[in-house]
Design an enzyme around this catalytic site. Sequence first.
Site, PDB file in Angstrom:
ATOM      1  N   SER A  29       0.835  -1.201   0.000  1.00 16.01           N
ATOM      2  CA  SER A  29       0.000   0.000   0.000  1.00 16.01           C
ATOM      3  C   SER A  29       0.863   1.241   0.000  1.00 16.01           C
ATOM      4  O   SER A  29       1.973   1.244   0.560  1.00 16.01           O
ATOM      5  CB  SER A  29      -0.905   0.012   1.234  1.00 16.01           C
ATOM      6  OG  SER A  29      -1.592   1.252   1.337  1.00 16.01           O
TER       7      SER A  29
ATOM      8  N   TYR B  81      -2.773  -0.703  10.263  1.00 16.42           N
ATOM      9  CA  TYR B  81      -2.841  -1.232   8.895  1.00 16.42           C
ATOM     10  C   TYR B  81      -1.556  -0.912   8.139  1.00 16.42           C
ATOM     11  O   TYR B  81      -0.992  -1.775   7.449  1.00 16.42           O
ATOM     12  CB  TYR B  81      -4.044  -0.633   8.166  1.00 16.42           C
ATOM     13  CG  TYR B  81      -4.085  -0.946   6.688  1.00 16.42           C
ATOM     14  CD1 TYR B  81      -4.564  -2.166   6.232  1.00 16.42           C
ATOM     15  CD2 TYR B  81      -3.644  -0.014   5.744  1.00 16.42           C
ATOM     16  CE1 TYR B  81      -4.599  -2.464   4.873  1.00 16.42           C
ATOM     17  CE2 TYR B  81      -3.680  -0.290   4.394  1.00 16.42           C
ATOM     18  CZ  TYR B  81      -4.158  -1.519   3.962  1.00 16.42           C
ATOM     19  OH  TYR B  81      -4.179  -1.794   2.619  1.00 16.42           O
TER      20      TYR B  81
END
Length: 261
Positions: A147, A160
């Site tokens: 990400s 996350y």
Amino acid sequence: MGTLAGRTALVTGGSRGIGRGIAERLAREGALVGVHYGSNSAAAGQTVEAITAAGGRAFAVGAELGVPGDAEALWKAFDAGLAEAGAEPGLDILVNNAGIALNGQVQEVSEVDFDRVFAVNVKAPFFILQHGLERLRDGGRIVNISSGVTRIALPDVAAYSMTKGALNTLTFTLAHQLGARGITVNAVAPGFVVTDINPWLADPQQRAWAAGFSTLGRVGEVADIADVVAFLASDDSRWITGQYLDATGGSLLGVTGAAAG
């Protein structure tokens, strides 16, 4: 004949969103694709149907991730699917795409939620790889979906972001380990991408806000990510390994205009 003809792929979390786009793209290039799902068998079935309707080959692989024995269950289902498809045992391309989100700054994240996001996003791919290495053929490809938040600080997704940072570390560590076998290992880092998992991007104002992060002035599409993964899965990427490929559309590369002064 596509660039991946004769090869077998597994895409975790391949039933929806970016994972579905990757599964369909690899199948379009000729790969036999195992479409993994955690609980939504209907979505996996729709993805398999879409692939076969387009002339490709695919089968569903069901296994819940983030629970004890998840890797073993996944590979058992994968092996069974291969046999049912009449394919030879083994694997050429593994895409670790499955993951869950967790919103919250450091002071807001519970221990239970922290453990859950690490179980799905870090522990599961680690042991999927551990049990999958014996199946992966020499010259194979591993692509981990990371990400952009590992490069861009977003405090609202602190835990996350940490999981994706761990996946990046695993990427270059495993690339070093598997180089002698001709296996490449790379990470792809999406930014904001339009999928049904991000329904808020349907709002014009929210979409414009997200588009403002990219130097290209738009939000990402599933195909933008799937095309990068297809390249890394092909022979064209044979000299690329241990790399983090930023696929955020150049998000937050710098400042412009008055802000630069």
